[in-house]
Write a protein that holds these residues in place. Structure first.
Motif, PDB file in Angstrom:
ATOM      1  N   GLU A 110      -7.029 -16.545  -4.812  1.00  0.00           N
ATOM      2  CA  GLU A 110      -7.305 -17.020  -3.457  1.00  0.00           C
ATOM      3  C   GLU A 110      -6.502 -16.243  -2.414  1.00  0.00           C
ATOM      4  N   SER A 111      -5.356 -15.699  -2.816  1.00  0.00           N
ATOM      5  CA  SER A 111      -4.503 -14.977  -1.873  1.00  0.00           C
ATOM      6  C   SER A 111      -5.151 -13.691  -1.374  1.00  0.00           C
ATOM      7  N   ARG A 112      -6.178 -13.214  -2.051  1.00  0.00           N
ATOM      8  CA  ARG A 112      -6.818 -11.973  -1.614  1.00  0.00           C
ATOM      9  C   ARG A 112      -7.399 -12.098  -0.206  1.00  0.00           C
ATOM     10  N   PHE A 113      -7.662 -13.347   0.225  1.00  0.00           N
ATOM     11  CA  PHE A 113      -8.228 -13.527   1.566  1.00  0.00           C
ATOM     12  C   PHE A 113      -7.214 -13.221   2.667  1.00  0.00           C
ATOM     13  N   LEU A 114      -5.916 -13.166   2.295  1.00  0.00           N
ATOM     14  CA  LEU A 114      -4.890 -12.838   3.287  1.00  0.00           C
ATOM     15  C   LEU A 114      -4.652 -11.342   3.408  1.00  0.00           C
ATOM     16  N   LEU A 115      -5.144 -10.569   2.445  1.00  0.00           N
ATOM     17  CA  LEU A 115      -4.817  -9.141   2.407  1.00  0.00           C
ATOM     18  C   LEU A 115      -5.272  -8.375   3.646  1.00  0.00           C
ATOM     19  N   PRO A 116      -6.497  -8.605   4.172  1.00  0.00           N
ATOM     20  CA  PRO A 116      -6.896  -7.843   5.363  1.00  0.00           C
ATOM     21  C   PRO A 116      -5.968  -8.067   6.553  1.00  0.00           C
ATOM     22  N   LEU A 117      -5.590  -9.328   6.776  1.00  0.00           N
ATOM     23  CA  LEU A 117      -4.719  -9.625   7.914  1.00  0.00           C
ATOM     24  C   LEU A 117      -3.328  -9.057   7.704  1.00  0.00           C
ATOM     25  N   PHE A 118      -2.786  -9.212   6.481  1.00  0.00           N
ATOM     26  CA  PHE A 118      -1.463  -8.648   6.194  1.00  0.00           C
ATOM     27  C   PHE A 118      -1.476  -7.132   6.353  1.00  0.00           C
ATOM     28  N   GLY A 119      -2.572  -6.507   5.939  1.00  0.00           N
ATOM     29  CA  GLY A 119      -2.670  -5.055   6.089  1.00  0.00           C
ATOM     30  C   GLY A 119      -2.643  -4.633   7.545  1.00  0.00           C
ATOM     31  N   LEU A 120      -3.349  -5.380   8.395  1.00  0.00           N
ATOM     32  CA  LEU A 120      -3.368  -5.061   9.818  1.00  0.00           C
ATOM     33  C   LEU A 120      -1.986  -5.267  10.441  1.00  0.00           C
ATOM     34  N   VAL A 121      -1.322  -6.362  10.071  1.00  0.00           N
ATOM     35  CA  VAL A 121       0.034  -6.612  10.581  1.00  0.00           C
ATOM     36  C   VAL A 121       0.971  -5.491  10.163  1.00  0.00           C
ATOM     37  N   PHE A 122       0.886  -5.092   8.898  1.00  0.00           N
ATOM     38  CA  PHE A 122       1.768  -4.040   8.385  1.00  0.00           C
ATOM     39  C   PHE A 122       1.580  -2.732   9.152  1.00  0.00           C
ATOM     40  N   ILE A 123       0.330  -2.381   9.408  1.00  0.00           N
ATOM     41  CA  ILE A 123       0.046  -1.117  10.098  1.00  0.00           C
ATOM     42  C   ILE A 123       0.530  -1.160  11.542  1.00  0.00           C
TER      43      ILE A 123
END
Length: 437
Positions: A220-233
């Motif tokens: 279920e945590s995979r749904f957070l990956l796009p947002l975390f990726g954007l924050v990281f960048i």
């Protein structure tokens, strides 16, 4: 005596214009115009044109509409539903359960929004229906959301910090760095409040959530990956020195467009709504900043800021006493004005005071944001209260009562900042950064 006379004139004209429902930007320009005509020999029109142009053409200010646009794009995606799916499996086992999704969701979305209203809308439409369905008390749902949404003003990219940095000509990247640890500490205080409620009022707890395997939680945590990726960048590029705040904002807009396209949320209507929303908000803020720049010039000619700073200096207030006075001042002001207006309206007077007292301007920016956050949830003009009223249909008095504990925690955060100023100053003092724009 002349400074007192000027103060009375400025305040009378300002409140007359604001009381007449004149736009804040126009009201500030009107007050400045009167001051220029009455107290100086310089042509008011020429001064206004020059000042407004220089204030509006700041390169640093270009980060503002870009970060607003990024938040507008993400607000119109399916990110809210995905965020709840990703957070819920990890929050359900904490004391207080899924109420923590209000805090965690606001903290995460604040890192790509910069606005408390956008954060409140985004997380509120995600969490309120879900928490109600699971039987969580309405008082806690509304209260924790009201407080946590203010993290949109603190966690970078913060629109308030951008405006503050432009107003005092300070590095936006440094201010963004300074907001990280205080923002996380404040989020931690909100979570501790939920934990305390869990143990103090066991009769109010809903039914425990069904157990979920670790592998299921990870899935279920995979749904957070796009947002975390954007924050990281976005945030990582600024803190590592690879991008200025403006460049990182541009990358963020591109990333938000890609993310919404991949989710299938991007169409011409969505793109147009996001662009127009960002344009309207940016124009409003820029208009206020133009008026504030002209007012600062006008007040500078009268010598009013120097006189007031000298008056306060004559009382020999310690830095802590000065901060206490300014806390009360901004809380009262915030009850009647929005946060951005409070910043631009007062900095011409307050900046000389804090510099004379030896208060770090980066630290003061974070202190200012915490106090303005508090004013966002205090009546009669607590903006977040009105947003929540529109979302929940509760009376404004009820929503204000639910937010009282959060106001107390934000005032506690002011005390923590005074005792531990390194919370705000350590990162900007020790991390390599890019240019201030």
């Amino acid at each position: 005596m002349s400074e007192l006379y000027a103060t009375v004139i400025f305040l009378f004209v300002l409140f007359a214009l604001l009381g007449g429902s004149v736009w804040i930007g126009l009201a500030l320009m009107g007050v400045a115009w009167v001051g220029m005509e009455l107290f100086t020999m310089r042509p008011a029109g020429d001064a206004m044109i020059t000042t407004i142009w220089s204030g509006a053409s700041s390169w640093t200010l270009t980060a503002l509409p870009l970060f607003i646009w990024m938040g507008e794009i993400l607000y119109r995606t399916r990110l809210s539903e995905d965020m709840f799916r990703g957070l819920a499996p990890w929050m359900r086992y904490l004391p207080g359960g899924l109420l923590h999704t209000n805090i965690a969701g606001c903290t995460i979305f604040a890192a790509v929004s910069g606005s408390s209203a956008a954060t409140l809308n985004m997380v509120g439409k995600m969490s309120i229906p879900e928490l109600r369905e699971r039987g969580y008390p309405e008082f806690m749902i509304i209260g924790t959301l009201a407080g946590a949404a203010t993290l949109g003003l603190m966690i970078p990219p913060s629109l308030t910090l951008i405006v503050y940095g432009v107003t005092i000509n300070e590095s936006i990247t440094k201010l963004f760095m300074a907001g990280v640890f205080p923002g996380l500490v404040l989020a931690g205080l909100f979570m501790l409040y939920i934990i305390a409620w869990h143990y103090l009022y066991p009769d109010q707890r809903p039914e425990p959530e069904p157990k979920m395997s670790f592998s299921k939680r990870m899935a279920e945590s995979r749904f957070l990956l796009p947002l975390f990726g954007l924050v990281f960048i976005v945030i990582g590029s600024m803190y590592s020195g690879y991008a200025t705040a403006t460049e990182a904002a541009a990358v963020g807009v591109f990333g938000a467009l890609v993310l919404s396209a991949v989710q299938g949320s991007l169409d011409w209507n969505t793109f147009k709504q996001a662009l127009m929303g960002a344009t309207k908000t940016s124009a409003m803020i820029a208009f206020i900043l133009m008026g504030a720049a002209f007012l600062s010039l006008s007040m500078g000619f009268t010598g009013l800021p120097r006189a007031l700073a000298g008056l306060i200096d004559s009382y020999n207030l310690s830095p802590v006493a000065l901060i206490a006075v300014l806390t009360l001042f901004y809380l009262v002001l915030g009850m009647f004005m929005d946060g951005l207006s409070s910043v631009v309206l007062t900095m011409a007077i307050v900046e000389p005071m804090i510099r004379a007292a030896g208060i770090d301007v980066i630290w003061f920016g974070i202190f200012l944001v915490v106090v303005i956050e508090t004013a966002q949830v205090t009546p009669p003009i607590g903006f977040n209260l009105f947003v929540l009223q529109g979302m929940t249909r509760h009376e404004i008095s009820y929503i204000a009562k639910t937010a009282i504990p959060m106001v107390g925690l934000m005032l506690l955060m002011v005390v923590i900042l005074v005792i531990f100023p390194e919370l705000a100053t350590w990162l900007p003092d020790n991390i390599r950064q890019g240019a201030s724009g």
